[in-house]
Design an enzyme around this catalytic site. Sequence first.
Site, PDB file in Angstrom:
ATOM      1  N   ASP A   7       0.838  -1.198   0.000  1.00 25.60           N
ATOM      2  CA  ASP A   7       0.000   0.000   0.000  1.00 25.60           C
ATOM      3  C   ASP A   7       0.880   1.259   0.000  1.00 25.60           C
ATOM      4  O   ASP A   7       2.061   1.202   0.371  1.00 25.60           O
ATOM      5  CB  ASP A   7      -0.861  -0.039   1.275  1.00 25.60           C
ATOM      6  CG  ASP A   7      -1.789   1.136   1.397  1.00 25.60           C
ATOM      7  OD1 ASP A   7      -2.267   1.639   0.362  1.00 25.60           O
ATOM      8  OD2 ASP A   7      -2.034   1.570   2.545  1.00 25.60           O
ATOM      9  N   ASP A   9      -0.468   5.059   0.777  1.00 22.27           N
ATOM     10  CA  ASP A   9      -0.819   6.033   1.822  1.00 22.27           C
ATOM     11  C   ASP A   9      -0.807   5.378   3.198  1.00 22.27           C
ATOM     12  O   ASP A   9      -1.530   4.416   3.450  1.00 22.27           O
ATOM     13  CB  ASP A   9      -2.220   6.604   1.573  1.00 22.27           C
ATOM     14  CG  ASP A   9      -2.302   7.300   0.225  1.00 22.27           C
ATOM     15  OD1 ASP A   9      -1.251   7.681  -0.306  1.00 22.27           O
ATOM     16  OD2 ASP A   9      -3.427   7.445  -0.293  1.00 22.27           O
ATOM     17  N   ASP A 129      -2.462  -0.564   5.796  1.00 23.57           N
ATOM     18  CA  ASP A 129      -2.842  -0.070   7.127  1.00 23.57           C
ATOM     19  C   ASP A 129      -4.362  -0.090   7.320  1.00 23.57           C
ATOM     20  O   ASP A 129      -4.843   0.351   8.367  1.00 23.57           O
ATOM     21  CB  ASP A 129      -2.289   1.345   7.384  1.00 23.57           C
ATOM     22  CG  ASP A 129      -2.854   2.385   6.452  1.00 23.57           C
ATOM     23  OD1 ASP A 129      -3.077   2.065   5.256  1.00 23.57           O
ATOM     24  OD2 ASP A 129      -3.088   3.532   6.892  1.00 23.57           O
TER      25      ASP A 129
END
Lengths: 180, 180
Positions: A7, A9, A129
Amino acid sequence: MKTIAVDMDGVLADVYRQFIDMHFQDTGEHLVAEAIRGLKEREAFPLLEKHVHTPGFFENAPLIPGAKEALQVIHERYKVFIVSAATEFPRSLQEKQAWLSRHFPFISWQRMVFCGSKEIIRTDIMIDDHFKNLDAFEGETYLFTQPHNENASPGRHLRVGSWQELARLLVTDVKAHPEG
Amino acid sequence: MKTIAVDMDGVLADVYRQFIDMHFQDTGEHLVAEAIRGLKEREAFPLLEKHVHTPGFFENAPLIPGAKEALQVIHERYKVFIVSAATEFPRSLQEKQAWLSRHFPFISWQRMVFCGSKEIIRTDIMIDDHFKNLDAFEGETYLFTQPHNENASPGRHLRVGSWQELARLLVTDVKAHPEG
Protein backbone atom coordinates in the site's frame (compact mmCIF):
# COMPACT_ATOMS: atom_id res chain seq x y z
CA MET A 1 9.51 -15.33 -6.48
CA LYS A 2 6.62 -14.40 -4.17
CA THR A 3 4.50 -11.37 -5.02
CA ILE A 4 3.72 -8.56 -2.56
CA ALA A 5 1.11 -5.81 -2.81
CA VAL A 6 2.40 -2.79 -0.89
CA ASP A 7 0.00 0.00 0.00
CA MET A 8 1.08 3.61 -0.46
CA ASP A 9 -0.82 6.03 1.82
CA GLY A 10 0.09 5.37 5.44
CA VAL A 11 2.61 2.66 4.51
CA LEU A 12 5.10 4.26 2.09
CA ALA A 13 3.77 7.83 2.02
CA ASP A 14 3.31 9.60 5.33
CA VAL A 15 -0.04 11.18 4.48
CA TYR A 16 -0.92 11.42 8.17
CA ARG A 17 2.08 13.68 8.71
CA GLN A 18 0.75 15.72 5.74
CA PHE A 19 -2.70 15.98 7.36
CA ILE A 20 -1.22 17.03 10.71
CA ASP A 21 1.03 19.66 9.10
CA MET A 22 -1.71 21.07 6.88
CA HIS A 23 -4.16 21.09 9.80
CA PHE A 24 -1.66 23.16 11.78
CA GLN A 25 -1.13 25.56 8.86
CA ASP A 26 -4.89 26.06 8.51
CA THR A 27 -5.91 26.23 12.16
CA GLY A 28 -2.83 26.75 14.33
CA GLU A 29 -3.88 23.61 16.21
CA HIS A 30 -1.37 20.81 16.57
CA LEU A 31 -3.00 17.36 16.45
CA VAL A 32 -1.08 15.14 18.83
CA ALA A 33 -0.89 11.38 18.47
CA GLU A 34 -2.81 10.74 21.69
CA ALA A 35 -5.74 12.85 20.51
CA ILE A 36 -6.24 11.02 17.21
CA ARG A 37 -5.42 7.47 18.25
CA GLY A 38 -8.20 5.08 17.31
CA LEU A 39 -10.16 7.70 15.35
CA LYS A 40 -11.19 7.09 11.76
CA GLU A 41 -9.29 9.29 9.30
CA ARG A 42 -12.18 11.67 8.66
CA GLU A 43 -12.74 12.05 12.42
CA ALA A 44 -9.06 12.64 13.16
CA PHE A 45 -8.62 15.07 10.29
CA PRO A 46 -11.76 17.18 9.85
CA LEU A 47 -10.14 19.08 6.94
CA LEU A 48 -9.23 15.84 5.09
CA GLU A 49 -11.55 16.48 2.14
CA LYS A 50 -10.04 19.89 1.55
CA HIS A 51 -6.46 18.70 1.95
CA VAL A 52 -6.60 15.64 -0.33
CA HIS A 53 -7.94 17.89 -3.09
CA THR A 54 -5.09 20.37 -2.67
CA PRO A 55 -2.70 20.14 -5.67
CA GLY A 56 0.58 18.64 -4.49
CA PHE A 57 -0.90 16.85 -1.47
CA PHE A 58 0.18 13.41 -2.72
CA GLU A 59 3.23 14.50 -4.68
CA ASN A 60 4.77 16.24 -1.66
CA ALA A 61 3.95 13.66 1.00
CA PRO A 62 6.97 12.77 3.16
CA LEU A 63 8.27 9.21 3.25
CA ILE A 64 7.46 6.85 6.09
CA PRO A 65 10.82 6.51 7.91
CA GLY A 66 12.85 3.53 6.72
CA ALA A 67 10.54 2.69 3.80
CA LYS A 68 13.09 3.37 1.06
CA GLU A 69 15.88 1.24 2.51
CA ALA A 70 13.61 -1.64 3.53
CA LEU A 71 11.69 -1.80 0.24
CA GLN A 72 14.95 -1.86 -1.70
CA VAL A 73 16.01 -4.96 0.23
CA ILE A 74 12.57 -6.60 -0.03
CA HIS A 75 12.50 -5.81 -3.78
CA GLU A 76 15.57 -7.98 -4.27
CA ARG A 77 13.79 -11.02 -2.82
CA TYR A 78 10.15 -10.50 -3.83
CA LYS A 79 8.16 -9.28 -6.81
CA VAL A 80 6.94 -6.00 -5.35
CA PHE A 81 3.79 -4.28 -6.64
CA ILE A 82 2.65 -0.94 -5.28
CA VAL A 83 -1.14 -1.05 -5.06
CA SER A 84 -2.74 2.24 -4.14
CA ALA A 85 -6.35 3.36 -3.85
CA ALA A 86 -6.27 6.47 -6.02
CA THR A 87 -9.27 6.74 -8.35
CA GLU A 88 -11.40 8.43 -5.66
CA PHE A 89 -9.17 11.46 -6.29
CA PRO A 90 -8.34 11.50 -10.01
CA ARG A 91 -5.68 14.19 -9.66
CA SER A 92 -3.80 11.94 -7.28
CA LEU A 93 -3.07 9.40 -10.05
CA GLN A 94 -0.30 11.29 -11.79
CA GLU A 95 0.98 12.75 -8.50
CA LYS A 96 1.26 9.30 -6.96
CA GLN A 97 3.11 7.87 -9.95
CA ALA A 98 5.53 10.83 -9.93
CA TRP A 99 6.07 10.40 -6.18
CA LEU A 100 6.77 6.68 -6.54
CA SER A 101 9.18 7.20 -9.44
CA ARG A 102 11.07 9.84 -7.49
CA HIS A 103 11.43 7.96 -4.20
CA PHE A 104 11.51 4.37 -5.49
CA PRO A 105 13.23 4.43 -8.90
CA PHE A 106 13.66 0.64 -8.76
CA ILE A 107 9.86 0.24 -8.90
CA SER A 108 9.02 0.27 -12.63
CA TRP A 109 5.71 1.37 -14.12
CA GLN A 110 4.90 -2.33 -14.66
CA ARG A 111 4.73 -2.74 -10.87
CA MET A 112 2.30 0.09 -10.13
CA VAL A 113 -1.44 -0.38 -9.68
CA PHE A 114 -3.84 2.51 -9.01
CA CYS A 115 -7.34 1.40 -8.17
CA GLY A 116 -10.49 2.15 -6.21
CA SER A 117 -11.13 -1.10 -4.37
CA LYS A 118 -8.39 -3.70 -3.88
CA GLU A 119 -10.79 -6.64 -4.00
CA ILE A 120 -9.53 -8.01 -7.33
CA ILE A 121 -5.83 -7.88 -6.39
CA ARG A 122 -4.16 -11.27 -6.01
CA THR A 123 -0.62 -11.53 -4.62
CA ASP A 124 0.97 -13.81 -2.07
CA ILE A 125 1.38 -11.06 0.52
CA MET A 126 -0.34 -7.74 1.23
CA ILE A 127 0.98 -4.90 3.41
CA ASP A 128 -1.66 -2.28 4.29
CA ASP A 129 -2.84 -0.07 7.13
CA HIS A 130 -6.56 -0.62 6.43
CA PHE A 131 -8.60 -3.61 7.57
CA LYS A 132 -11.01 -3.22 4.64
CA ASN A 133 -8.18 -4.15 2.27
CA LEU A 134 -6.60 -6.89 4.39
CA ASP A 135 -9.83 -8.58 5.51
CA ALA A 136 -10.93 -9.30 1.93
CA PHE A 137 -7.48 -10.57 0.92
CA GLU A 138 -6.73 -14.28 0.79
CA GLY A 139 -2.93 -14.30 1.14
CA GLU A 140 -0.54 -13.46 3.97
CA THR A 141 -1.39 -10.10 5.54
CA TYR A 142 0.61 -7.47 7.42
CA LEU A 143 -1.18 -4.62 9.21
CA PHE A 144 1.03 -1.54 9.24
CA THR A 145 0.41 0.37 12.45
CA GLN A 146 -1.08 3.86 12.11
CA PRO A 147 -3.06 5.87 14.69
CA HIS A 148 -6.41 4.93 13.08
CA ASN A 149 -5.81 1.17 13.56
CA GLU A 150 -3.71 1.29 16.73
CA ASN A 151 -6.48 0.38 19.17
CA ALA A 152 -7.89 -2.47 17.09
CA SER A 153 -7.01 -6.12 17.47
CA PRO A 154 -5.14 -7.18 14.33
CA GLY A 155 -7.12 -10.43 14.11
CA ARG A 156 -5.54 -12.82 11.62
CA HIS A 157 -3.18 -10.11 10.31
CA LEU A 158 0.36 -9.68 11.59
CA ARG A 159 0.78 -6.20 13.03
CA VAL A 160 4.04 -4.42 12.16
CA GLY A 161 5.16 -1.12 13.58
CA SER A 162 7.91 -0.13 11.18
CA TRP A 163 9.66 -0.89 7.90
CA GLN A 164 12.65 -2.18 9.85
CA GLU A 165 10.38 -4.80 11.38
CA LEU A 166 8.94 -5.69 7.95
CA ALA A 167 12.39 -6.10 6.41
CA ARG A 168 13.40 -8.33 9.30
CA LEU A 169 10.29 -10.50 8.97
CA LEU A 170 10.32 -10.72 5.17
CA VAL A 171 14.03 -10.92 4.44
CA THR A 172 16.24 -11.62 7.43
CA ASP A 173 14.09 -14.33 8.99
CA VAL A 174 13.53 -15.95 5.60
CA LYS A 175 17.28 -16.00 4.98
CA ALA A 176 17.94 -17.50 8.39
CA HIS A 177 15.29 -20.19 7.83
CA PRO A 178 15.11 -20.63 4.06
CA GLU A 179 12.88 -23.68 4.36
CA GLY A 180 10.31 -21.70 6.45
CA MET B 1 -22.21 -11.96 -8.73
CA LYS B 2 -19.33 -12.89 -11.04
CA THR B 3 -16.54 -10.37 -11.54
CA ILE B 4 -15.28 -9.26 -14.97
CA ALA B 5 -12.10 -7.37 -15.85
CA VAL B 6 -12.76 -5.35 -19.01
CA ASP B 7 -9.83 -3.91 -20.93
CA MET B 8 -10.03 -0.34 -22.22
CA ASP B 9 -7.76 0.27 -25.24
CA GLY B 10 -9.00 -1.73 -28.22
CA VAL B 11 -12.02 -3.06 -26.28
CA LEU B 12 -13.92 -0.02 -24.99
CA ALA B 13 -11.82 2.79 -26.49
CA ASP B 14 -11.16 2.70 -30.22
CA VAL B 15 -7.49 3.67 -29.99
CA TYR B 16 -6.79 1.99 -33.35
CA ARG B 17 -9.23 4.40 -35.00
CA GLN B 18 -7.30 7.18 -33.21
CA PHE B 19 -3.97 5.88 -34.59
CA ILE B 20 -5.36 5.60 -38.12
CA ASP B 21 -6.86 9.11 -38.02
CA MET B 22 -3.72 10.70 -36.53
CA HIS B 23 -1.51 8.82 -39.00
CA PHE B 24 -3.60 10.29 -41.83
CA GLN B 25 -3.38 13.79 -40.34
CA ASP B 26 0.40 13.51 -40.05
CA THR B 27 1.24 11.76 -43.33
CA GLY B 28 -1.77 11.93 -45.68
CA GLU B 29 -1.57 8.14 -45.85
CA HIS B 30 -4.69 6.15 -45.05
CA LEU B 31 -3.89 2.87 -43.27
CA VAL B 32 -6.42 0.30 -44.49
CA ALA B 33 -7.41 -2.74 -42.44
CA GLU B 34 -5.89 -5.18 -44.93
CA ALA B 35 -2.49 -3.51 -44.68
CA ILE B 36 -2.23 -3.68 -40.89
CA ARG B 37 -3.92 -7.03 -40.25
CA GLY B 38 -1.69 -9.30 -38.18
CA LEU B 39 0.91 -6.61 -37.52
CA LYS B 40 1.98 -5.72 -34.00
CA GLU B 41 0.79 -2.28 -32.91
CA ARG B 42 4.17 -0.61 -33.26
CA GLU B 43 4.60 -2.11 -36.74
CA ALA B 44 1.12 -1.10 -37.88
CA PHE B 45 1.40 2.40 -36.45
CA PRO B 46 4.97 3.70 -36.83
CA LEU B 47 4.00 7.02 -35.19
CA LEU B 48 2.47 5.29 -32.15
CA GLU B 49 5.05 6.63 -29.69
CA LYS B 50 4.39 10.19 -30.79
CA HIS B 51 0.62 9.80 -30.80
CA VAL B 52 0.18 8.17 -27.37
CA HIS B 53 2.16 11.06 -25.87
CA THR B 54 -0.05 13.66 -27.54
CA PRO B 55 -2.27 15.37 -24.91
CA GLY B 56 -5.87 14.31 -25.46
CA PHE B 57 -5.01 11.06 -27.24
CA PHE B 58 -6.78 8.91 -24.63
CA GLU B 59 -9.39 11.45 -23.54
CA ASN B 60 -10.65 11.93 -27.10
CA ALA B 61 -10.60 8.31 -28.24
CA PRO B 62 -13.84 7.26 -29.93
CA LEU B 63 -15.94 4.46 -28.46
CA ILE B 64 -15.87 0.95 -29.86
CA PRO B 65 -19.31 0.59 -31.50
CA GLY B 66 -21.90 -0.98 -29.21
CA ALA B 67 -19.67 -0.88 -26.10
CA LYS B 68 -21.84 1.52 -24.12
CA GLU B 69 -25.12 -0.33 -24.60
CA ALA B 70 -23.62 -3.79 -24.07
CA LEU B 71 -21.62 -2.87 -20.98
CA GLN B 72 -24.70 -1.30 -19.41
CA VAL B 73 -26.55 -4.60 -19.77
CA ILE B 74 -23.56 -6.68 -18.61
CA HIS B 75 -23.08 -4.31 -15.63
CA GLU B 76 -26.56 -5.25 -14.38
CA ARG B 77 -25.62 -8.94 -14.18
CA TYR B 78 -21.89 -8.87 -13.30
CA LYS B 79 -19.52 -6.91 -11.10
CA VAL B 80 -17.65 -5.04 -13.83
CA PHE B 81 -14.13 -3.69 -13.28
CA ILE B 82 -12.33 -1.69 -15.95
CA VAL B 83 -8.68 -2.77 -15.89
CA SER B 84 -6.41 -0.72 -18.11
CA ALA B 85 -2.66 -0.72 -18.68
CA ALA B 86 -1.91 2.96 -18.18
CA THR B 87 1.19 3.57 -16.06
CA GLU B 88 3.50 3.32 -19.11
CA PHE B 89 2.07 6.71 -20.05
CA PRO B 90 1.47 8.63 -16.80
CA ARG B 91 -0.50 11.39 -18.49
CA SER B 92 -2.99 8.80 -19.68
CA LEU B 93 -4.12 8.06 -16.12
CA GLN B 94 -6.28 11.10 -15.58
CA GLU B 95 -7.39 11.16 -19.23
CA LYS B 96 -8.53 7.56 -19.04
CA GLN B 97 -10.47 8.11 -15.85
CA ALA B 98 -12.16 11.21 -17.34
CA TRP B 99 -13.00 9.25 -20.51
CA LEU B 100 -14.52 6.39 -18.53
CA SER B 101 -16.56 8.70 -16.32
CA ARG B 102 -17.92 10.52 -19.37
CA HIS B 103 -18.87 7.48 -21.45
CA PHE B 104 -19.70 4.99 -18.67
CA PRO B 105 -21.17 7.00 -15.77
CA PHE B 106 -22.47 3.77 -14.21
CA ILE B 107 -18.85 2.62 -13.67
CA SER B 108 -17.83 4.13 -10.33
CA TRP B 109 -14.27 5.00 -9.32
CA GLN B 110 -14.31 1.89 -7.10
CA ARG B 111 -14.46 -0.23 -10.27
CA MET B 112 -11.48 1.31 -12.09
CA VAL B 113 -7.96 -0.15 -12.08
CA PHE B 114 -5.02 1.47 -13.85
CA CYS B 115 -1.91 -0.66 -13.90
CA GLY B 116 1.20 -1.63 -15.82
CA SER B 117 0.98 -5.41 -15.94
CA LYS B 118 -2.31 -7.25 -15.33
CA GLU B 119 -0.64 -10.26 -13.75
CA ILE B 120 -2.00 -9.65 -10.24
CA ILE B 121 -5.61 -9.12 -11.34
CA ARG B 122 -8.04 -11.82 -10.25
CA THR B 123 -11.61 -11.85 -11.55
CA ASP B 124 -13.84 -14.64 -12.85
CA ILE B 125 -13.74 -13.35 -16.43
CA MET B 126 -11.34 -11.21 -18.48
CA ILE B 127 -12.10 -9.44 -21.78
CA ASP B 128 -8.98 -8.20 -23.60
CA ASP B 129 -7.50 -7.86 -27.09
CA HIS B 130 -3.96 -8.86 -26.01
CA PHE B 131 -2.75 -12.43 -25.54
CA LYS B 132 -0.15 -11.31 -22.98
CA ASN B 133 -2.98 -10.39 -20.60
CA LEU B 134 -5.27 -13.35 -21.32
CA ASP B 135 -2.58 -16.04 -21.38
CA ALA B 136 -1.46 -15.29 -17.81
CA PHE B 137 -5.05 -15.14 -16.54
CA GLU B 138 -6.61 -18.10 -14.76
CA GLY B 139 -10.33 -17.42 -15.28
CA GLU B 140 -12.62 -17.42 -18.30
CA THR B 141 -11.13 -15.43 -21.18
CA TYR B 142 -12.56 -13.56 -24.16
CA LEU B 143 -10.28 -12.34 -26.95
CA PHE B 144 -11.72 -9.18 -28.50
CA THR B 145 -10.85 -9.14 -32.19
CA GLN B 146 -8.58 -6.33 -33.39
CA PRO B 147 -6.36 -6.23 -36.49
CA HIS B 148 -3.23 -7.07 -34.43
CA ASN B 149 -4.71 -10.39 -33.20
CA GLU B 150 -6.90 -11.24 -36.17
CA ASN B 151 -4.55 -13.78 -37.78
CA ALA B 152 -3.71 -15.61 -34.56
CA SER B 153 -5.42 -18.73 -33.29
CA PRO B 154 -7.31 -17.77 -30.11
CA GLY B 155 -6.11 -20.92 -28.34
CA ARG B 156 -8.07 -21.48 -25.11
CA HIS B 157 -9.66 -18.01 -25.33
CA LEU B 158 -13.07 -17.42 -26.84
CA ARG B 159 -12.77 -14.98 -29.74
CA VAL B 160 -15.47 -12.31 -29.94
CA GLY B 161 -15.88 -9.84 -32.78
CA SER B 162 -18.19 -7.27 -31.24
CA TRP B 163 -19.88 -6.03 -28.07
CA GLN B 164 -23.20 -7.33 -29.39
CA GLU B 165 -21.67 -10.81 -29.43
CA LEU B 166 -20.28 -10.34 -25.90
CA ALA B 167 -23.65 -9.22 -24.54
CA ARG B 168 -25.30 -12.21 -26.16
CA LEU B 169 -22.76 -14.65 -24.71
CA LEU B 170 -22.62 -13.11 -21.23
CA VAL B 171 -26.24 -12.11 -20.70
CA THR B 172 -28.73 -13.55 -23.19
CA ASP B 173 -27.33 -17.08 -23.25
CA VAL B 174 -26.95 -17.09 -19.46
CA LYS B 175 -30.58 -16.00 -19.08
CA ALA B 176 -31.77 -18.66 -21.50
CA HIS B 177 -29.78 -21.37 -19.73
CA PRO B 178 -29.45 -20.16 -16.13
CA GLU B 179 -28.03 -23.50 -15.04
CA GLY B 180 -25.23 -23.29 -17.69
